[in-house]
Design a protein around this motif. Structure first.
Motif, PDB file in Angstrom:
ATOM      1  N   GLU A  60      22.465  44.805   0.928  1.00 44.85           N
ATOM      2  CA  GLU A  60      21.810  43.508   0.979  1.00 44.85           C
ATOM      3  C   GLU A  60      20.339  43.629   1.378  1.00 44.85           C
ATOM      4  O   GLU A  60      19.487  42.950   0.826  1.00 44.85           O
ATOM      5  CB  GLU A  60      22.551  42.571   1.929  1.00 44.85           C
ATOM      6  N   ILE A  61      20.059  44.489   2.319  1.00 45.54           N
ATOM      7  CA  ILE A  61      18.660  44.617   2.720  1.00 45.54           C
ATOM      8  C   ILE A  61      17.871  45.294   1.606  1.00 45.54           C
ATOM      9  O   ILE A  61      16.705  44.991   1.391  1.00 45.54           O
ATOM     10  CB  ILE A  61      18.490  45.356   4.065  1.00 45.54           C
ATOM     11  N   GLY A  62      18.544  46.141   0.863  1.00 49.89           N
ATOM     12  CA  GLY A  62      17.907  46.753  -0.305  1.00 49.89           C
ATOM     13  C   GLY A  62      17.442  45.688  -1.284  1.00 49.89           C
ATOM     14  O   GLY A  62      16.308  45.727  -1.763  1.00 49.89           O
ATOM     15  N   LYS A  63      18.312  44.731  -1.525  1.00 48.06           N
ATOM     16  CA  LYS A  63      17.961  43.632  -2.430  1.00 48.06           C
ATOM     17  C   LYS A  63      16.763  42.848  -1.915  1.00 48.06           C
ATOM     18  O   LYS A  63      15.860  42.482  -2.665  1.00 48.06           O
ATOM     19  CB  LYS A  63      19.151  42.658  -2.560  1.00 48.06           C
ATOM     20  N   ILE A  64      16.773  42.611  -0.598  1.00 49.22           N
ATOM     21  CA  ILE A  64      15.685  41.828  -0.005  1.00 49.22           C
ATOM     22  C   ILE A  64      14.354  42.562  -0.126  1.00 49.22           C
ATOM     23  O   ILE A  64      13.333  41.974  -0.477  1.00 49.22           O
ATOM     24  CB  ILE A  64      15.996  41.525   1.482  1.00 49.22           C
ATOM     25  N   ILE A  65      14.383  43.862   0.153  1.00 56.95           N
ATOM     26  CA  ILE A  65      13.164  44.659   0.046  1.00 56.95           C
ATOM     27  C   ILE A  65      12.606  44.584  -1.368  1.00 56.95           C
ATOM     28  O   ILE A  65      11.424  44.343  -1.593  1.00 56.95           O
ATOM     29  CB  ILE A  65      13.435  46.128   0.443  1.00 56.95           C
ATOM     30  N   LEU A  66      13.504  44.763  -2.323  1.00 60.66           N
ATOM     31  CA  LEU A  66      13.113  44.727  -3.732  1.00 60.66           C
ATOM     32  C   LEU A  66      12.468  43.398  -4.093  1.00 60.66           C
ATOM     33  O   LEU A  66      11.393  43.336  -4.696  1.00 60.66           O
ATOM     34  CB  LEU A  66      14.369  44.942  -4.587  1.00 60.66           C
ATOM     35  N   LYS A  67      13.138  42.354  -3.698  1.00 58.03           N
ATOM     36  CA  LYS A  67      12.681  41.003  -4.026  1.00 58.03           C
ATOM     37  C   LYS A  67      11.310  40.731  -3.404  1.00 58.03           C
ATOM     38  O   LYS A  67      10.415  40.171  -4.037  1.00 58.03           O
ATOM     39  CB  LYS A  67      13.712  40.000  -3.492  1.00 58.03           C
ATOM     40  N   THR A  68      11.175  41.169  -2.144  1.00 53.96           N
ATOM     41  CA  THR A  68       9.919  40.927  -1.441  1.00 53.96           C
ATOM     42  C   THR A  68       8.767  41.682  -2.098  1.00 53.96           C
ATOM     43  O   THR A  68       7.687  41.127  -2.317  1.00 53.96           O
ATOM     44  CB  THR A  68      10.046  41.367   0.032  1.00 53.96           C
ATOM     45  N   LYS A  69       9.020  42.939  -2.424  1.00 56.53           N
ATOM     46  CA  LYS A  69       7.961  43.739  -3.055  1.00 56.53           C
ATOM     47  C   LYS A  69       7.549  43.146  -4.396  1.00 56.53           C
ATOM     48  O   LYS A  69       6.368  43.111  -4.752  1.00 56.53           O
ATOM     49  CB  LYS A  69       8.442  45.185  -3.234  1.00 56.53           C
ATOM     50  N   LEU A  70       8.531  42.695  -5.136  1.00 55.01           N
ATOM     51  CA  LEU A  70       8.275  42.089  -6.442  1.00 55.01           C
ATOM     52  C   LEU A  70       7.397  40.855  -6.299  1.00 55.01           C
ATOM     53  O   LEU A  70       6.441  40.643  -7.041  1.00 55.01           O
ATOM     54  CB  LEU A  70       9.622  41.690  -7.078  1.00 55.01           C
ATOM     55  N   LEU A  71       7.740  40.058  -5.316  1.00 50.44           N
ATOM     56  CA  LEU A  71       7.008  38.820  -5.062  1.00 50.44           C
ATOM     57  C   LEU A  71       5.556  39.114  -4.710  1.00 50.44           C
ATOM     58  O   LEU A  71       4.629  38.438  -5.165  1.00 50.44           O
ATOM     59  CB  LEU A  71       7.681  38.083  -3.902  1.00 50.44           C
ATOM     60  N   LEU A  72       5.362  40.164  -3.913  1.00 50.38           N
ATOM     61  CA  LEU A  72       4.017  40.483  -3.425  1.00 50.38           C
ATOM     62  C   LEU A  72       3.126  41.091  -4.511  1.00 50.38           C
ATOM     63  O   LEU A  72       1.904  41.078  -4.388  1.00 50.38           O
ATOM     64  CB  LEU A  72       4.112  41.433  -2.230  1.00 50.38           C
ATOM     65  N   GLU A  73       3.750  41.586  -5.551  1.00 46.03           N
ATOM     66  CA  GLU A  73       2.952  42.172  -6.642  1.00 46.03           C
ATOM     67  C   GLU A  73       2.031  41.159  -7.300  1.00 46.03           C
ATOM     68  O   GLU A  73       0.989  41.504  -7.840  1.00 46.03           O
ATOM     69  CB  GLU A  73       3.884  42.762  -7.707  1.00 46.03           C
ATOM     70  N   LYS A  74       2.446  39.926  -7.229  1.00 44.27           N
ATOM     71  CA  LYS A  74       1.672  38.857  -7.887  1.00 44.27           C
ATOM     72  C   LYS A  74       0.397  38.508  -7.124  1.00 44.27           C
ATOM     73  O   LYS A  74      -0.436  37.755  -7.597  1.00 44.27           O
ATOM     74  CB  LYS A  74       2.538  37.595  -8.008  1.00 44.27           C
ATOM     75  N   GLU A  75       0.292  39.026  -5.918  1.00 43.94           N
ATOM     76  CA  GLU A  75      -0.821  38.635  -5.053  1.00 43.94           C
ATOM     77  C   GLU A  75      -1.639  39.866  -4.691  1.00 43.94           C
ATOM     78  O   GLU A  75      -1.092  40.951  -4.509  1.00 43.94           O
ATOM     79  CB  GLU A  75      -0.234  37.976  -3.800  1.00 43.94           C
ATOM     80  N   THR A  76      -2.944  39.703  -4.581  1.00 43.24           N
ATOM     81  CA  THR A  76      -3.765  40.869  -4.243  1.00 43.24           C
ATOM     82  C   THR A  76      -4.531  40.702  -2.926  1.00 43.24           C
ATOM     83  O   THR A  76      -4.879  41.695  -2.283  1.00 43.24           O
ATOM     84  CB  THR A  76      -4.800  41.178  -5.354  1.00 43.24           C
ATOM     85  N   HIS A  77      -4.766  39.469  -2.533  1.00 47.12           N
ATOM     86  CA  HIS A  77      -5.539  39.294  -1.301  1.00 47.12           C
ATOM     87  C   HIS A  77      -4.653  39.463  -0.060  1.00 47.12           C
ATOM     88  O   HIS A  77      -3.635  38.793   0.066  1.00 47.12           O
ATOM     89  CB  HIS A  77      -6.205  37.919  -1.277  1.00 47.12           C
ATOM     90  N   PRO A  78      -5.074  40.367   0.830  1.00 47.35           N
ATOM     91  CA  PRO A  78      -4.258  40.680   2.009  1.00 47.35           C
ATOM     92  C   PRO A  78      -3.848  39.451   2.816  1.00 47.35           C
ATOM     93  O   PRO A  78      -2.715  39.372   3.302  1.00 47.35           O
ATOM     94  CB  PRO A  78      -5.169  41.580   2.838  1.00 47.35           C
ATOM     95  N   VAL A  79      -4.746  38.520   2.985  1.00 45.33           N
ATOM     96  CA  VAL A  79      -4.423  37.327   3.766  1.00 45.33           C
ATOM     97  C   VAL A  79      -3.281  36.561   3.094  1.00 45.33           C
ATOM     98  O   VAL A  79      -2.289  36.181   3.737  1.00 45.33           O
ATOM     99  CB  VAL A  79      -5.658  36.413   3.927  1.00 45.33           C
ATOM    100  N   GLU A  80      -3.434  36.354   1.795  1.00 50.06           N
ATOM    101  CA  GLU A  80      -2.395  35.631   1.055  1.00 50.06           C
ATOM    102  C   GLU A  80      -1.077  36.400   1.079  1.00 50.06           C
ATOM    103  O   GLU A  80      -0.002  35.824   1.146  1.00 50.06           O
ATOM    104  CB  GLU A  80      -2.838  35.416  -0.404  1.00 50.06           C
ATOM    105  N   MET A  81      -1.200  37.714   1.018  1.00 45.17           N
ATOM    106  CA  MET A  81       0.007  38.549   1.011  1.00 45.17           C
ATOM    107  C   MET A  81       0.792  38.408   2.310  1.00 45.17           C
ATOM    108  O   MET A  81       2.021  38.308   2.303  1.00 45.17           O
ATOM    109  CB  MET A  81      -0.363  40.010   0.764  1.00 45.17           C
ATOM    110  N   LEU A  82       0.068  38.399   3.419  1.00 45.95           N
ATOM    111  CA  LEU A  82       0.765  38.251   4.706  1.00 45.95           C
ATOM    112  C   LEU A  82       1.423  36.880   4.818  1.00 45.95           C
ATOM    113  O   LEU A  82       2.537  36.756   5.347  1.00 45.95           O
ATOM    114  CB  LEU A  82      -0.211  38.453   5.869  1.00 45.95           C
TER     115      LEU A  82
END
Lengths: 194, 194
Positions: A60-82
């Motif tokens: 389950e945590i594997g799925k969450i990590i994957l999902k989170t990383k995928l989501l963050l790919e769409k964003e490049t600005h560190p502030v927005e990413m956090l």
DNA sequence: TGCTTATTAGTGAATAGCGATTCAGTTTAG
DNA sequence: CTAAACTGAATCGCTATTCACTAATAAGCA
């Protein structure tokens, strides 16, 4: 019925039962009942009771990590990413409440077994934060003197404590979004270069 | 030997044993052995196993709250007070490592019983933080728009997560003092008016 | 296609061991 | 001598795990 179906059914049942009764108070027969299989069937897919907890954690945590990383790919600005990380983390509560309860409660037990597993996968998750902080420092957005290894934990800890509040108290005083905004506000204010 | 001595001895033994093995894996006979009393003696002072956990929690956290409040009386500036709180909190680890392990691990279980107790005393502890924030806002030191009820938890959560790191990892990369300074730096930067 | 056998998956009652709690008896203190 | 404190072996309920058995599915064959 395919093999994986039973495995899945048992895992999902275990999440429900562990969330409801806690690991130690949950009986194998409870999980079996919830999954609609015989007690013995569980031992065809898992070695023992701990193994259920460990493997549900890993999966389950594997799925969450994957999902989170995928989501963050769409964003490049560190502030927005956090900010995105914070929202995503707090949102887990809405979509996977029972899983979050299990992670909060049960994986904090002083069992070396569990601690080991928790550590590995868990570090992978919070390292998402430290990578963002690093990136922000490289780009001159975040102050150079803050230590990503410490602040990643502080950030995660702050979010995690909010999660705990929502799990424990039936009627929290604040909404998830309010909390996310406040925490990001303070943290970002504290780490950006003005 | 006075009555209270036995009670104390059992409590202290329980802290040791719970820290080492966890609540569920700890046997009453382990605690009895550690306290150098007979198994049955424990039931002269406590109703049952849970009762040991609950009452050690109440007593010990009570002491911590008292000590912390006393310490903070010597300081009047909100910024300094928050720093002092952080240092004191992280220092618990040095002086009461086993107790901290028990609080970290065992009191997060999904047992209504425990949750209830945890909530009451625990709120008293973190409310120390929100009171400082309030004071800071009244004095115009902290930003008015931050919500003490949220930030108290974020602050505590950040510190608590650092505590967890020290407990779980044998050789942490950072010292307690480094961590305290970093966390205070970011938080205070995030909430003070410049 | 239907029949037989082999293999795999699933079942749930029985086992086996653990450990919280009790209590009849013993020791200590006043 | 009495009451209170203490002891620790025995009880008793509980439940993880096992395993002898059954059901389902696949393979082999005419």
């Amino acid at each position: 019925m395919r093999v994986s179906d039973k495995h899945q059914k048992i895992t999902q049942a275990a999440i429900k039962v562990f969330a409801r009764k806690g690991f130690f108070n949950a009986r194998i027969s409870d999980i079996a009942k919830e999954a609609k299989v015989a007690d013995g069937t569980i031992y065809l897919y898992f070695n023992n009771k701990y193994d259920i907890l460990i493997s549900l954690f890993e999966e389950e945590i594997g799925k969450i990590i994957l999902k989170t990383k995928l989501l963050l790919e769409k964003e490049t600005h560190p502030v927005e990413m956090l900010m995105l990380f914070a929202k995503q983390h707090l949102n887990l509560l809405k979509e996977h409440r029972e899983l979050v309860v299990v992670l909060q409660m049960e994986l904090r037990q002083s069992n070396e077994f569990i601690q080991e597993y928790r550590n590995t996968k868990f570090v992978e998750y919070i390292d998402i934060v430290s990578e963002i902080i690093h990136k922000g420092q490289d780009e001159g957005v975040f102050r150079a003197e803050i230590m990503p290894g410490i602040i990643k934990r502080a950030y995660f800890g702050a979010l995690d404590e909010m999660t705990r509040l929502w799990i424990l108290s039936p009627q929290p005083h604040y909404t998830l979004d309010e909390a996310a905004v406040q925490i990001c506000d303070v943290f970002l204010n504290g780490i950006v270069i003005k």
